[in-house]
Motif scaffolding. Structure first.
Motif, PDB file in Angstrom:
ATOM      1  N   ALA A   1       1.018  -7.246 -70.251  1.00 45.07           N
ATOM      2  CA  ALA A   1       1.994  -7.242 -69.467  1.00 45.07           C
ATOM      3  C   ALA A   1       2.944  -8.664 -69.899  1.00 45.07           C
ATOM      4  N   ALA A   2       4.106  -8.812 -68.942  1.00 42.15           N
ATOM      5  CA  ALA A   2       5.044  -9.954 -69.525  1.00 42.15           C
ATOM      6  C   ALA A   2       5.322 -10.485 -68.121  1.00 42.15           C
ATOM      7  N   GLY A   3       5.487 -11.908 -68.078  1.00 47.91           N
ATOM      8  CA  GLY A   3       6.145 -12.452 -66.840  1.00 47.91           C
ATOM      9  C   GLY A   3       5.026 -12.789 -65.817  1.00 47.91           C
ATOM     10  N   THR A   4       5.642 -12.251 -64.373  1.00 49.52           N
ATOM     11  CA  THR A   4       4.758 -12.460 -63.223  1.00 49.52           C
ATOM     12  C   THR A   4       3.457 -11.195 -63.280  1.00 49.52           C
ATOM     13  N   SER A   5       3.911 -10.149 -64.044  1.00 51.43           N
ATOM     14  CA  SER A   5       2.768  -9.063 -64.078  1.00 51.43           C
ATOM     15  C   SER A   5       1.738  -9.633 -65.261  1.00 51.43           C
ATOM     16  N   TRP A   6       2.068 -10.418 -66.042  1.00 54.64           N
ATOM     17  CA  TRP A   6       1.037 -10.982 -66.920  1.00 54.64           C
ATOM     18  C   TRP A   6       0.272 -12.153 -66.328  1.00 54.64           C
TER      19      TRP A   6
ATOM     20  N   ILE B   1       0.995  -3.344 -67.332  1.00 58.66           N
ATOM     21  CA  ILE B   1       1.413  -3.571 -65.924  1.00 58.66           C
ATOM     22  C   ILE B   1       2.982  -3.998 -66.019  1.00 58.66           C
ATOM     23  N   SER B   2       3.588  -3.326 -65.305  1.00 58.61           N
ATOM     24  CA  SER B   2       4.987  -3.621 -65.156  1.00 58.61           C
ATOM     25  C   SER B   2       5.634  -3.205 -63.972  1.00 58.61           C
ATOM     26  N   GLN B   3       6.123  -4.200 -63.290  1.00 56.13           N
ATOM     27  CA  GLN B   3       6.960  -3.741 -62.011  1.00 56.13           C
ATOM     28  C   GLN B   3       7.972  -2.715 -62.176  1.00 56.13           C
ATOM     29  N   SER B   4       8.894  -3.054 -63.066  1.00 53.12           N
ATOM     30  CA  SER B   4       9.839  -2.104 -63.377  1.00 53.12           C
ATOM     31  C   SER B   4       9.828  -1.108 -64.336  1.00 53.12           C
ATOM     32  N   GLY B   5       8.554  -1.056 -64.998  1.00 47.94           N
ATOM     33  CA  GLY B   5       8.527  -0.106 -65.969  1.00 47.94           C
ATOM     34  C   GLY B   5       9.386   0.141 -67.051  1.00 47.94           C
ATOM     35  N   GLU B   6      10.393  -0.972 -67.328  1.00 50.90           N
ATOM     36  CA  GLU B   6      11.269  -0.935 -68.316  1.00 50.90           C
ATOM     37  C   GLU B   6      11.225  -2.116 -69.219  1.00 50.90           C
ATOM     38  N   THR B   7      10.371  -2.985 -69.070  1.00 48.69           N
ATOM     39  CA  THR B   7      10.396  -4.097 -69.661  1.00 48.69           C
ATOM     40  C   THR B   7      10.059  -3.934 -71.370  1.00 48.69           C
ATOM     41  N   ALA B   8      11.035  -4.356 -72.321  1.00 44.87           N
ATOM     42  CA  ALA B   8      11.028  -3.829 -73.624  1.00 44.87           C
ATOM     43  C   ALA B   8       9.495  -4.242 -74.380  1.00 44.87           C
TER      44      ALA B   8
ATOM     45  N   SER C   1      15.038  -8.948 -55.199  1.00 42.38           N
ATOM     46  CA  SER C   1      14.941 -10.237 -55.763  1.00 42.38           C
ATOM     47  C   SER C   1      14.083 -10.486 -57.032  1.00 42.38           C
ATOM     48  N   VAL C   2      14.991 -11.092 -57.680  1.00 46.28           N
ATOM     49  CA  VAL C   2      14.747 -11.369 -59.307  1.00 46.28           C
ATOM     50  C   VAL C   2      13.238 -11.749 -59.408  1.00 46.28           C
ATOM     51  N   ALA C   3      12.909 -12.872 -58.449  1.00 47.29           N
ATOM     52  CA  ALA C   3      11.529 -13.392 -58.509  1.00 47.29           C
ATOM     53  C   ALA C   3      10.721 -12.494 -57.949  1.00 47.29           C
ATOM     54  N   SER C   4       9.457 -12.022 -58.569  1.00 48.87           N
ATOM     55  CA  SER C   4       8.683 -11.310 -58.096  1.00 48.87           C
ATOM     56  C   SER C   4       7.750 -11.790 -56.805  1.00 48.87           C
ATOM     57  N   THR C   5       7.592 -11.015 -55.817  1.00 48.73           N
ATOM     58  CA  THR C   5       6.828 -11.392 -55.104  1.00 48.73           C
ATOM     59  C   THR C   5       5.683 -10.475 -54.369  1.00 48.73           C
TER      60      THR C   5
ATOM     61  N   LEU D   1      18.474 -15.428 -65.516  1.00 49.47           N
ATOM     62  CA  LEU D   1      17.378 -14.348 -65.302  1.00 49.47           C
ATOM     63  C   LEU D   1      17.714 -12.980 -65.202  1.00 49.47           C
ATOM     64  N   ALA D   2      16.961 -12.089 -65.185  1.00 46.66           N
ATOM     65  CA  ALA D   2      17.220 -10.565 -64.986  1.00 46.66           C
ATOM     66  C   ALA D   2      16.067 -10.121 -64.328  1.00 46.66           C
ATOM     67  N   LYS D   3      16.257  -9.088 -63.471  1.00 45.22           N
ATOM     68  CA  LYS D   3      15.010  -8.498 -62.977  1.00 45.22           C
ATOM     69  C   LYS D   3      14.227  -7.659 -64.018  1.00 45.22           C
ATOM     70  N   SER D   4      14.785  -6.901 -64.892  1.00 48.97           N
ATOM     71  CA  SER D   4      14.035  -6.293 -65.881  1.00 48.97           C
ATOM     72  C   SER D   4      14.762  -6.646 -67.298  1.00 48.97           C
ATOM     73  N   VAL D   5      13.788  -7.064 -68.049  1.00 54.01           N
ATOM     74  CA  VAL D   5      14.175  -7.585 -69.310  1.00 54.01           C
ATOM     75  C   VAL D   5      14.106  -6.394 -70.479  1.00 54.01           C
ATOM     76  N   THR D   6      15.031  -5.979 -70.765  1.00 51.26           N
ATOM     77  CA  THR D   6      15.108  -4.720 -71.404  1.00 51.26           C
ATOM     78  C   THR D   6      15.377  -4.981 -73.087  1.00 51.26           C
TER      79      THR D   6
HETATM   80  C1  G6P Z   1      11.147 -10.623 -65.830  1.00 52.41           C
HETATM   81  C2  G6P Z   1      11.289 -10.733 -64.258  1.00 52.41           C
HETATM   82  C3  G6P Z   1      10.164 -11.199 -63.947  1.00 52.41           C
HETATM   83  C4  G6P Z   1       9.084 -10.183 -64.065  1.00 52.41           C
HETATM   84  C5  G6P Z   1       9.038  -9.996 -65.913  1.00 52.41           C
HETATM   85  C6  G6P Z   1       8.100  -8.536 -66.217  1.00 52.41           C
HETATM   86  O1  G6P Z   1      11.273 -11.735 -66.669  1.00 52.41           O
HETATM   87  O2  G6P Z   1      12.448 -11.581 -63.902  1.00 52.41           O
HETATM   88  O3  G6P Z   1       9.880 -11.244 -62.250  1.00 52.41           O
HETATM   89  O4  G6P Z   1       7.899 -10.432 -63.918  1.00 52.41           O
HETATM   90  O5  G6P Z   1      10.500  -9.581 -66.269  1.00 52.41           O
HETATM   91  O6  G6P Z   1       8.812  -7.460 -65.627  1.00 52.41           O
HETATM   92  P1  G6P Z   1       8.016  -6.225 -65.148  1.00 52.41           P
HETATM   93  O7  G6P Z   1       8.815  -5.374 -64.486  1.00 52.41           O
HETATM   94  O8  G6P Z   1       7.581  -5.702 -66.684  1.00 52.41           O
HETATM   95  O9  G6P Z   1       6.832  -6.544 -64.382  1.00 52.41           O
END
Ligand code: G6P
Length: 637
Positions: free
Chosen positions: A325-330, A372-379, A423-427, A630-635
């Motif tokens: 995963a990445a970010g908060t999902s990591w 694991i990815s909230q958005s399912g789009e993280t590159a 919100s960009v910050a994942s909660t 920042l961005a919510k989904s980092v593609t």
């Molecule tokens: C961005 C968001 C974070 C998120 C991360 C991973 O950096 O700002 O909040 O945790 O992407 O995103 P994902 O959608 O893959 O969980």
């Protein structure tokens, strides 16, 4: 990275583009642009602005252009500063070709140099403008448009989703993708194009997900689809059931606060869903030859293992679990490592997607990869998935967006029922991930015969209890935080976060939350490492935020770490559990959380940690839901 959108049809496109861009802002919001083709003069009219879509919308009220072919873009800067020139659309020299782009063209500097030598004048610093100029050359060189596109994609390295408009062909959009997603929506005498279905989900549910490495020429009534070698491809349309509900803040000042308060419901909904599919395993018993999980499911499977695309036998034989995963999902994955190792008694390895891609791949037998990815789009996460898929190892996606790319590409998927996180910050995505992974670790342990059905039931109840505590503990400290502590702690310019064992990855998440929304410098260490260097940073101006655990032995070590801080006159704030007197008494500020099952300690603390960080940030007057840069989904990778 960015959101892209296009329209070709009988109606005017401008309002659709501006509305759609708003929904795509989670992919970037530093600048935005729109271009339409004027039917009468067959010429482009465009507008772009540094700033979010709302600003573009506001400024475009004064402008009258519109057209039945148009496209738009919301940007997250990769090449070039945030300004009007670098916003999309980008153009060729005579502005007869317009391009919007999501992705990164690698090695674009060489192409740019060649084009400059050939007398192309550039206005921006973007890689996208290079594509526009290059395409211009190729259109002139090649006998047909199709050959020009084929030649273009051969020259472009990296990932891209492109929508191209040409004055020469005013009734069509060209869409091209490699790795970055693109979807076409089918309407009546109209087609919609976007990076994400949600951009047009209120217009049509009939969609064509563009296959990887393909391009299409889209008119109002037709889609001609080709692979990069020019071979025609069948256009396969499907119906998306997912609803996109654009929620408002419902009286909360920010989405972040609303989402903090939605956590209990998100967890309860997710675990109730897991219980339903998790309990009907009997129908899975003979499915060793069952079809793999269908790529885009309309209904969820009634059986957990079919849903996850693995067989009960594979689960019983599992010798390791890998979490990527990445970010908060990591961070959620790092906490969940403790769940899998503790309940399933097998090693769990956790990888940062961006690092995993450049490490040697060791194919392990009897293993599974959970992405694991909230958005399912993280590159990064998607690229890791593709790499693993090429090795023919089972892959499972855990995501909050059922229509996302990760769902289409993973072997199976487990949906989170957190609801849209704006919100960009994942909660709530974080706490829902923790809950589902806790549940899944238990469910695997049950399948392996390591726990009983009663233990499974108890674990589910423990999750509901932790979700309840997550919320009630916020209420207990609400007044103290809003009236006193937020003000006090917003005055510090740096923080140290410490955790140990399972509370260490949780401390990482807390430090990330604080830095990303408040811009306060926050550094996180495993508490046991304090003595190896970071202790030099301790002073009265740098609060130490220490997260306790419910493991008795680890707790004793945490108390020692707290004493080390106090012995050096450090300011200590602790998140402790009821009864942890030594820690509570030594702290300058203590949040006391009711006891839960030891491994659910982080989940119980989640709401309060987020609420505290949120209110510190409120005092600083930051744009909480859309922090800078920042961005919510980092593609992009
Ligand atoms: C961005 C968001 C974070 C998120 C991360 C991973 O950096 O700002 O909040 O945790 O992407 O995103 P994902 O959608 O893959 O969980």
């Amino acid at each position: 990275m960015c959101g892209i959108i296009g329209y070709v049809g009988e109606k005017k496109s401008r309002s659709y583009i501006l509305e759609g861009l708003k929904k795509l802002e989670y992919r970037g919001y530093d600048s935005a642009g729109i271009v339409c083709i004027d039917e009468k003069h067959k010429q482009f009219s465009f507008q772009k602005e540094a700033g979010g879509v709302s600003l573009l919308k506001k400024l475009s009220e004064k402008v009258t252009f519109d057209g039945s072919v148009g496209m738009g873009h919301t940007r997250w800067a990769t090449h070039g500063v945030v300004d009007k020139k670098n916003a999309h659309p980008q153009f060729n020299s005579d502005k007869s070709i317009a391009i919007v782009h999501n992705g990164i063209v690698e090695g674009y500097e060489d192409l740019r140099e060649e084009l400059i030598k050939a007398k192309h004048a550039f206005e921006s610093s973007t890689d996208t403008e290079v594509i526009a100029h290059l395409f211009d050359e190729l259109v002139q060189e090649q006998p047909t448009l199709k050959l020009a596109i084929m030649s273009l994609v051969k020259k472009l390295e990296g990932a891209f989703a492109l929508v191209v408009m040409m004055e020469q062909y005013p009734d069509q959009l060209i869409v091209i993708r490699r790795r970055s997603p693109l979807v076409v929506g089918i309407g009546e005498n109209e087609h919609f194009v976007a990076s994400d279905f949600i951009a047009f989900s209120d217009k049509t549910k009939d969609v064509v997900f563009l296959p990887d490495t393909s391009f299409a020429i889209v008119t109002k009534n037709n889609i001609d689809l080709f692979d990069f070698d020019g071979k025609p491809l069948e256009v396969i349309s499907q119906k998306v059931k997912e609803e996109y509900t654009q929620t408002d803040k419902q009286g909360f000042e920010h989405y972040m606060l609303k989402e903090i308060y939605e956590q209990k419901r998100a967890i309860t909904r997710s675990i109730s869903f897991c219980k339903v599919i998790g309990n009907s395993s009997s129908s899975c018993q003979s499915d060793e030859t069952s079809e793999p999980f269908s790529r885009y499911k309309e209904e969820y499977n009634d059986c957990i293992w079919r849903q996850l695309g693995i067989t009960p036998k594979q689960v019983k034989n599992l010798k390791s679990v890998n979490l990527i995963a990445a970010g908060t999902s990591w961070h959620a994955a790092r906490v969940a490592q403790f769940f899998f190792e503790s309940f399933c008694k097998i090693p769990a390895r956790v990888y940062l997607a961006s690092e995993f891609l450049y490490m040697p791949f060791f194919n392990q037998e009897d293993s599974v990869y959970i992405l694991i990815s909230q958005s399912g789009e993280t590159a990064d996460t998607l690229q890791a998935l593709r790499l693993i898929n090429a090795q023919d190892v089972p892959t499972i996606a855990l995501t909050n967006v059922a229509s996302s790319t990760i769902v289409r590409e993973a072997g199976g998927f487990l949906p989170m029922q957190a609801g849209p996180e704006i919100s960009v910050a994942s909660t709530k995505a974080f706490s829902t991930q923790l809950s589902i992974l806790y549940w899944l670790a238990n469910r695997i342990a049950l399948e392996k015969g390591l726990i009983s059905a009663l233990d499974m039931h108890d674990s589910e109840e423990d999750l509901f209890i932790a979700a309840e505590i997550l919320e009630t503990v916020i209420e207990s400290y609400k007044l103290k935080i809003t009236h006193e502590l937020a003000e006090q702690y917003s005055k510090y310019s740096r923080f140290i976060f410490l955790g140990r064992n399972i509370s260490y990855p949780f401390a990482l998440e807390a430090a990330l939350k604080l830095k990303e929304i408040s811009y306060i410098f926050s550094q996180c260490y495993p508490a046991g490492e304090l003595k190896h260097g970071p202790i030099a940073l301790i002073d009265e101006y740098t609060p130490v935020v220490l997260f306790s655990t419910l493991d008795k032995i680890v707790y004793q070590k945490i108390v020692s770490n707290a004493q080390e801080v106090k012995a050096r006159k450090g300011h200590l704030l602790v998140f402790a559990f009821e009864g942890q007197k030594e820690l509570i008494n030594i702290a300058d500020t203590a949040f006391i959380i009711p006891k839960v099952k030891p491994l659910l300690g982080p989940l119980a603390m989640t709401g309060l940690m987020q609420f505290f960080v949120y209110h510190i940030t409120c005092k600083l007057g930051r744009p909480i839901d859309k922090p800078r840069n920042l961005a919510k989904s980092v593609t992009v990778e």
